[in-house]
Design an enzyme around this catalytic site. Structure first.
Site, PDB file in Angstrom:
ATOM      1  N   GLY A  36       5.857 -36.460  59.941  1.00  0.00           N
ATOM      2  CA  GLY A  36       5.984 -35.125  59.353  1.00  0.00           C
ATOM      3  C   GLY A  36       4.714 -34.795  58.583  1.00  0.00           C
ATOM      4  N   GLY A  39       3.384 -34.212  52.416  1.00  0.00           N
ATOM      5  CA  GLY A  39       4.242 -33.529  51.435  1.00  0.00           C
ATOM      6  C   GLY A  39       5.624 -33.182  51.966  1.00  0.00           C
ATOM      7  N   SER A  43       7.465 -40.499  52.423  1.00  0.00           N
ATOM      8  CA  SER A  43       7.475 -41.628  51.481  1.00  0.00           C
ATOM      9  C   SER A  43       8.680 -41.548  50.552  1.00  0.00           C
ATOM     10  CB  SER A  43       6.187 -41.648  50.653  1.00  0.00           C
ATOM     11  OG  SER A  43       5.065 -41.760  51.494  1.00  0.00           O
ATOM     12  N   SER A 110       1.299 -39.245  61.454  1.00  0.00           N
ATOM     13  CA  SER A 110       1.287 -39.461  62.921  1.00  0.00           C
ATOM     14  C   SER A 110       1.478 -38.139  63.667  1.00  0.00           C
ATOM     15  CB  SER A 110       2.324 -40.505  63.320  1.00  0.00           C
ATOM     16  OG  SER A 110       3.585 -40.312  62.719  1.00  0.00           O
TER      17      SER A 110
HETATM   18  N1  LIG Z   1      14.785 -33.123  49.885  1.00  0.00           N
HETATM   19  C1  LIG Z   1      13.611 -33.716  49.620  1.00  0.00           C
HETATM   20  N2  LIG Z   1      13.244 -34.810  50.322  1.00  0.00           N
HETATM   21  C2  LIG Z   1      12.056 -35.402  50.088  1.00  0.00           C
HETATM   22  N3  LIG Z   1      11.154 -34.990  49.188  1.00  0.00           N
HETATM   23  C3  LIG Z   1      11.471 -33.897  48.457  1.00  0.00           C
HETATM   24  C4  LIG Z   1      12.692 -33.221  48.652  1.00  0.00           C
HETATM   25  N4  LIG Z   1      12.718 -32.177  47.829  1.00  0.00           N
HETATM   26  C5  LIG Z   1      11.566 -32.204  47.134  1.00  0.00           C
HETATM   27  N5  LIG Z   1      10.795 -33.239  47.495  1.00  0.00           N
HETATM   28  C6  LIG Z   1       9.473 -33.551  46.926  1.00  0.00           C
HETATM   29  O1  LIG Z   1       8.503 -33.413  47.948  1.00  0.00           O
HETATM   30  C7  LIG Z   1       7.420 -34.313  47.749  1.00  0.00           C
HETATM   31  C8  LIG Z   1       7.234 -35.133  49.007  1.00  0.00           C
HETATM   32  O2  LIG Z   1       6.103 -35.967  48.849  1.00  0.00           O
HETATM   33  P1  LIG Z   1       5.874 -37.305  49.659  1.00  0.00           P
HETATM   34  O3  LIG Z   1       4.749 -37.999  49.006  1.00  0.00           O
HETATM   35  O4  LIG Z   1       7.166 -38.035  49.836  1.00  0.00           O
HETATM   36  O5  LIG Z   1       5.428 -36.717  51.080  1.00  0.00           O
HETATM   37  P2  LIG Z   1       4.795 -37.487  52.330  1.00  0.00           P
HETATM   38  O6  LIG Z   1       5.435 -36.882  53.520  1.00  0.00           O
HETATM   39  O7  LIG Z   1       4.943 -38.949  52.135  1.00  0.00           O
HETATM   40  O8  LIG Z   1       3.274 -37.038  52.275  1.00  0.00           O
HETATM   41  P3  LIG Z   1       1.928 -37.832  52.731  1.00  0.00           P
HETATM   42  O9  LIG Z   1       1.834 -37.701  54.217  1.00  0.00           O
HETATM   43  O10 LIG Z   1       0.819 -37.093  52.042  1.00  0.00           O
HETATM   44  O11 LIG Z   1       2.045 -39.246  52.281  1.00  0.00           O
HETATM   45  C9  LIG Z   1       7.782 -35.176  46.540  1.00  0.00           C
HETATM   46  O12 LIG Z   1       7.137 -34.645  45.405  1.00  0.00           O
HETATM   47  C10 LIG Z   1       9.306 -34.990  46.440  1.00  0.00           C
HETATM   48  O13 LIG Z   1       9.799 -35.162  45.137  1.00  0.00           O
HETATM   49 MG   LIG Z   2       3.546 -40.544  52.013  1.00  0.00          MG
END
Ligand SMILES: Nc1ncnc2c1ncn2[C@@H]1O[C@H](COP(=O)(O)OP(=O)(O)OP(=O)(O)O)[C@@H](O)[C@H]1O
Ligand SMILES: [Mg+2]
Length: 201
Positions: A36, A39, A43, A110
């Site tokens: 995905g 953000g 994670s 990815s």
């Molecule tokens: N339902 C939800 N599920 C997951 N995250 C959420 C949700 N609602 C809000 N958020 C917020 O969205 C953000 C997601 O960030 P995260 O670091 O998990 O993204 P990521 O996909 O791992 O990004 P990256 O590819 O940059 O590592 C966090 O700040 C989290 O608190």
């Molecule tokens: Mg991440």
């Protein structure tokens, strides 16, 4: 890629098998692949799922984008070629983890379908693709690492969703939309799939 460069490399058959290790751990090795936008919540959701599995006394390990880039893949950048090599190595690494019997969670943007399909082919039925769906605008609003801001300012090149493509999965095993579901609802949906398909026992 895929061809052996060295001669005289023979696979050594070992006597403790994957089945033996899985019996020891009372679980099955599997790769849960989160894909995905940055953000979107890969994670965050993987971390929450890992907590839940830990409570169930399951051995897990998270392979996370930034962490792997600090070490094993520190020599790779963000061009299409380097992204491909990044995912290829992570695929091979994940295969070793799954062979240990560990429930392995991989959290990488990815962005390319072809690269994810390559990992699927390598792992076969041990590969579970979870699409962490979230509109670009929502990800950009969250911007937990302020990466979108930097990308918009031209300070980061080849940023997925801005000036580098993201190809949505066509047939992921599981899709969770983090702009609609809470973190708990996301992990409930994932766990339901894993248990009903006997991936987590
Ligand atoms: N339902 C939800 N599920 C997951 N995250 C959420 C949700 N609602 C809000 N958020 C917020 O969205 C953000 C997601 O960030 P995260 O670091 O998990 O993204 P990521 O996909 O791992 O990004 P990256 O590819 O940059 O590592 C966090 O700040 C989290 O608190
Ligand atoms: Mg991440």
């Amino acid at each position: 890629m895929g061809e052996l460069k060295s001669e005289n490399v023979v696979w050594h058959k070992l006597s403790v098998s994957r089945d033996d290790r899985e019996n020891l751990l009372k679980q099955k090795g599997v790769l849960i692949w989160f894909t995905g936008l940055s953000g979107s919540g890969k994670s965050t959701v993987a971390n929450a799922l890992q907590n839940k599995l830990y409570e169930k006394e399951k051995l897990t390990y998270i392979l996370d984008g930034d962490n792997v880039r600090h070490g094993l893949n520190g020599d790779l950048g963000f061009t299409i070629e380097d992204r491909k090599e990044n995912i290829r190595r992570i695929g091979e690494l994940s295969k070793l983890f799954v062979d240990t019997g560990i429930i392995t969670l991989a959290t990488f943007i990815s962005p390319l379908r072809e690269d994810r399909e390559q990992v699927r082919k390598l792992l076969n039925e041990d590969f579970i693709e979870v699409y962490i769906k979230c509109p670009l605008e929502v990800c950009e609003n969250r911007d937990p690492k302020e990466l979108y801001k930097k990308a918009r300012d031209g300070k980061i090149k080849n940023f997925t969703g801005i000036d580098s493509p993201y190809e949505e999965p066509e047939n992921p095993e599981i899709t969770v939309d983090t702009s609609e579901l809470s973190i708990d609802e996301c992990i409930e949906k994932i766990l339901e799939y894993l248990v009903s398909h006997k991936k987590v026992i």
